[in-house]
Scaffold this motif. Structure first.
Motif, PDB file in Angstrom:
ATOM      1  N   UNK A  18       0.821  -1.214   0.000  1.00 62.77           N
ATOM      2  CA  UNK A  18       0.000   0.000   0.000  1.00 62.77           C
ATOM      3  C   UNK A  18       0.851   1.259   0.000  1.00 62.77           C
ATOM      4  N   UNK A  19       1.978   1.221   0.698  1.00 60.82           N
ATOM      5  CA  UNK A  19       2.846   2.405   0.746  1.00 60.82           C
ATOM      6  C   UNK A  19       3.372   2.760  -0.648  1.00 60.82           C
ATOM      7  N   UNK A  20       3.757   1.754  -1.405  1.00 51.96           N
ATOM      8  CA  UNK A  20       4.253   1.990  -2.761  1.00 51.96           C
ATOM      9  C   UNK A  20       3.136   2.494  -3.672  1.00 51.96           C
ATOM     10  N   UNK A  21       1.939   1.988  -3.500  1.00 51.39           N
ATOM     11  CA  UNK A  21       0.804   2.458  -4.304  1.00 51.39           C
ATOM     12  C   UNK A  21       0.488   3.919  -4.012  1.00 51.39           C
ATOM     13  N   UNK A  22       0.615   4.314  -2.759  1.00 51.37           N
ATOM     14  CA  UNK A  22       0.406   5.732  -2.416  1.00 51.37           C
ATOM     15  C   UNK A  22       1.482   6.607  -3.059  1.00 51.37           C
ATOM     16  N   UNK A  23       2.690   6.115  -3.065  1.00 60.16           N
ATOM     17  CA  UNK A  23       3.789   6.862  -3.706  1.00 60.16           C
ATOM     18  C   UNK A  23       3.520   7.042  -5.204  1.00 60.16           C
ATOM     19  N   UNK A  24       2.883   6.050  -5.804  1.00 59.31           N
ATOM     20  CA  UNK A  24       2.583   6.128  -7.230  1.00 59.31           C
ATOM     21  C   UNK A  24       1.635   7.279  -7.531  1.00 59.31           C
ATOM     22  N   UNK A  25       0.629   7.473  -6.698  1.00 53.86           N
ATOM     23  CA  UNK A  25      -0.316   8.569  -6.913  1.00 53.86           C
ATOM     24  C   UNK A  25       0.379   9.928  -6.761  1.00 53.86           C
ATOM     25  N   UNK A  26       1.264  10.020  -5.795  1.00 55.52           N
ATOM     26  CA  UNK A  26       2.028  11.266  -5.632  1.00 55.52           C
ATOM     27  C   UNK A  26       2.959  11.468  -6.820  1.00 55.52           C
ATOM     28  N   UNK A  27       3.509  10.358  -7.319  1.00 55.45           N
ATOM     29  CA  UNK A  27       4.421  10.411  -8.473  1.00 55.45           C
ATOM     30  C   UNK A  27       3.710  10.982  -9.699  1.00 55.45           C
ATOM     31  N   UNK A  28       2.459  10.614  -9.898  1.00 52.75           N
ATOM     32  CA  UNK A  28       1.693  11.130 -11.041  1.00 52.75           C
ATOM     33  C   UNK A  28       1.615  12.649 -10.986  1.00 52.75           C
ATOM     34  N   UNK A  29       1.278  13.177  -9.797  1.00 59.65           N
ATOM     35  CA  UNK A  29       1.165  14.627  -9.629  1.00 59.65           C
ATOM     36  C   UNK A  29       2.519  15.298  -9.850  1.00 59.65           C
ATOM     37  N   UNK A  30       3.577  14.731  -9.259  1.00 58.48           N
ATOM     38  CA  UNK A  30       4.915  15.305  -9.391  1.00 58.48           C
ATOM     39  C   UNK A  30       5.365  15.330 -10.854  1.00 58.48           C
ATOM     40  N   UNK A  31       5.045  14.266 -11.598  1.00 64.50           N
ATOM     41  CA  UNK A  31       5.446  14.212 -13.005  1.00 64.50           C
ATOM     42  C   UNK A  31       4.698  15.236 -13.842  1.00 64.50           C
ATOM     43  N   UNK A  32       3.427  15.435 -13.565  1.00 65.41           N
ATOM     44  CA  UNK A  32       2.672  16.427 -14.322  1.00 65.41           C
ATOM     45  C   UNK A  32       3.224  17.834 -14.080  1.00 65.41           C
ATOM     46  N   UNK A  33       3.572  18.119 -12.833  1.00 64.49           N
ATOM     47  CA  UNK A  33       4.168  19.412 -12.511  1.00 64.49           C
ATOM     48  C   UNK A  33       5.542  19.563 -13.162  1.00 64.49           C
ATOM     49  N   UNK A  34       6.287  18.471 -13.188  1.00 65.36           N
ATOM     50  CA  UNK A  34       7.610  18.494 -13.817  1.00 65.36           C
ATOM     51  C   UNK A  34       7.488  18.721 -15.325  1.00 65.36           C
ATOM     52  N   UNK A  35       6.565  18.008 -15.971  1.00 65.19           N
ATOM     53  CA  UNK A  35       6.379  18.170 -17.413  1.00 65.19           C
ATOM     54  C   UNK A  35       5.900  19.581 -17.749  1.00 65.19           C
TER      55      UNK A  35
END
Length: 632
Positions: free
Chosen positions: A479-496
């Protein structure tokens, strides 16, 4: 190609560095003809050249898919549990199961069914050649297409038509990622094998989707779309009076004129060559241009290399399937890039920045993108719990190294094949390399629903698991890794978004810091450098370093190393993100040097950007999104 890069690795049993070479072959093909197209394109029949390019792209796509039809059926495992015993309560020794399988895995019956046909070891070269052919075909489409459209448009209407063209073209990558997602869900041999006998799922590290189907569709669409171009006129029709006057000219006068033009042409060629050398020398001795060239090369190399393996990274790091990754990020990435580019151009036009101001904007957006990129280090997941790789075979103790791990007393008497990769998952969250290495004694069910029972290694690790059973397939991420994935999506959109926000200003700096007559040459040489030193090598050295994070390789029938089955998540994340960061940071340092040098040169001068130049930059920056390789 981006959607299927992982599928191609698995299908052809190749490493990431080899798949990087395949990906970079598009740029190699582009470079082979770019000079020819640039020089002769405007002098010949542009629509026919564009049509020929589309046709060649179609042939390249079909050539890419052809190896699928000559390689035999995909063999995802050297050991197959295709015919489990119907008696689900029968208790067979794991050793006996594996001994029987090992004795029969090369039987004529299995080969006849196609399950044991070995993939051609060098068939991937046809994929490389096909991708190179696609690069050759793509070369004339954009430059000749835009100039042709501009010539035919009424005065003042070209920007409207170009805007529509780029807006419609944005559908292309989105449609490509969507189809990639759809075909990734289909098994590679769909239509040729009984899918009910396939026991792996799209989230399995051995899964290969119908990658060839995507290239066949793209190839046929390219060939069909080439047909109308052969019926378009070469040039604008002249007015009727002008045409009549030109027809009435004496033939003798025309012949004398041709001879004079031929002599003049020879002289012009010499002058053109000398002028080209002087112009090239002028831009290469321009310190500002050289600084911009190097910093954009670093940025482009970081983007191209990381984007090539972006989908693979998400698959391996967060346990997402290729289908889910392509669909999700295909719909999010492209619109984010396009929005950032248009917003960046609007900001420059709205606030009427000077050239130094444009450089500062690019610098600040690069810093912002770099900070968002650094967030990804905190989102790296822990290594999977895999007995025999990260844990001892009994699952109780962590391992310092995954090489030559000794068997445990729970499976040492099983006579297991340690090279077998048939992962099974226990309720305790630990993945075992095979039912045999988990010490399982019996099985029930069939294909994807198969369950193995009385597993001695699981019993030692989890006393609460009374059945001591395991299921086929790797354990999902926690579950911890899955939560990180959702944060990763947001971080990548901001980065792009922040990266694309400065894309317009970056390309603007390329031609605004040279003499006005050298703009085209400056942009052309810049594009050539990015493609040669960024587009080709970046996927290769990114792939080579990613390979070093592999902890479990597949072994083909000839005993050679194939594709990677399992990566160290932490090492993969640090390598992938670290290499990208090591290219981004020097670019920021060069930005500081550039701004200082520009302040010194342009002190007191008016260097504001025009509206037409900003529009041109927006159009130029949208081209990489439709191409194969990032910011070319």
């Amino acid at each position: 190609m981006k959607s299927f890069i992982t599928q191609i690795e698995r299908r052809f049993d190749i490493s990431s560095s080899t798949s990087g070479l395949i990906d970079g072959s598009f740029e190699i093909g582009n470079l082979l003809v770019i000079v020819f197209v640039s020089y002769f394109g405007a002098k010949l029949h542009r629509p026919k050249i564009i049509g020929t390019g589309c046709f060649i792209m179609g042939l390249g796509s079909i050539l890419t898919a052809l190896p699928h039809f000559f390689m035999g059926y995909y063999r995802y495992s050297k050991d197959t549990f295709l015919n489990p015993l119907k008696n689900s309560t029968s208790s067979l020794s794991t050793c006996s199961i594996n001994q029987n399988l090992l004795l029969n895995r090369t039987s004529p019956e299995m080969v006849g069914k196609g399950w044991e046909k070995e993939s051609g070891s060098y068939m991937w070269i046809y994929v490389l050649m096909g991708n190179m052919l696609r690069g050759i075909g793509e070369t004339p489409i954009t430059p000749l297409g835009i100039s042709y459209l501009d010539d035919f448009a009424e005065e003042g209407h070209s920007s409207f038509y170009l805007g529509n063209l780029y807006a419609v073209a944005m559908i292309g990558p989105i449609l490509g990622f969507t189809l990639g997602s759809l075909f990734s869900q289909m098994y590679v041999d769909i239509g040729f094998v009984d899918l009910s006998t396939i026991r792996i799922t799209p989230k399995d590290s051995r899964w290969v989707g119908a990658w060839w189907l995507g290239f066949l569709v793209a190839g046929l669409v390219s060939i069909i779309s080439s047909i109308p171009f052969f019926f378009l006129p070469r040039n604008l029709d002249k007015p009727q009076k002008e045409r009549k006057a030109s027809v009435s000219l004496p033939v003798q006068k025309e012949e004398r004129s041709q001879m004079a033009n031929l002599s003049k042409a020879r002289q012009d060629v010499t002058e053109t060559v000398n002028g080209f050398i002087q112009s090239l020398k002028s831009i290469l001795t321009n310190p500002l241009y050289i600084i911009i060239l190097f910093l954009t090369l670093l940025q482009a190399s970081s983007f191209i290399g990381s984007f090539t393996y972006f989908f693979k990274y998400v698959e391996q790091q967060y346990g997402q399937s290729a289908s889910e990754t392509s669909f999700l990020f295909g719909f999010l990435t492209i619109p984010t890039f396009a929005t950032g580019m248009f917003v960046g151009g609007y900001i420059i036009r709205k606030f009427k920045f000077t050239l130094v101001g444009v450089a500062k904007l690019s610098f600040y957006t690069s810093i912002l993108a770099f900070l968002f990129h650094l967030l990804n280090f905190a989102l790296i997941c822990e290594n999977k719990s895999v007995a025999g790789i990260t844990l001892t075979y009994d699952g109780n103790n962590p391992l310092a190294s995954h090489i030559n791990v000794p068997l445990s007393y729970c499976n040492s008497d099983c006579n297991c094949d340690e090279s077998q990769w048939e992962p099974v998952c226990a309720d305790n969250g630990i993945t075992y390399l095979s039912p045999c290495l988990a010490g399982c004694k019996s099985s029930s069910g069939s294909e994807k629903s198969m369950v193995f029972h009385n597993c001695s290694c699981v019993e030692l690790n989890d006393f609460q698991n009374r059945n001591n059973s395991v299921k086929l397939g790797e354990c999902p991420r926690n579950d911890q890794c899955r939560r990180k994935f959702y944060i990763y999506i947001v971080a990548q959109m901001l980065h792009f978004f922040s990266s694309s926000l400065g894309a317009t200003s970056n390309i603007m700096l390329v031609f605004k810091n040279v003499h006005p007559e050298l703009k085209s040459l400056a942009v052309g040489f810049h594009s050539l450098t990015i493609r040669t030193l960024g587009g080709i090598p970046a996927p290769i050295y990114f792939g080579a370093l990613i390979d070093r994070a592999c902890v479990r390789w597949s072994i083909n029938k000839s005993g050679k190393q194939g594709s990677c089955r399992l990566y160290s998540s932490t090492l993969y994340g640090k390598t992938y993100l670290g290499l990208s960061s090591s290219l981004k940071f020097p670019a920021l340092v060069l930005f500081v040097v550039l701004i200082y040098a520009m302040k010194k040169k342009y002190r007191g001068k008016d260097t504001k950007a025009s509206e037409n130049e900003i529009k041109a930059m927006n159009e130029a920056n949208l081209e990489p999104l439709r191409g194969d390789e990032g910011p070319g």
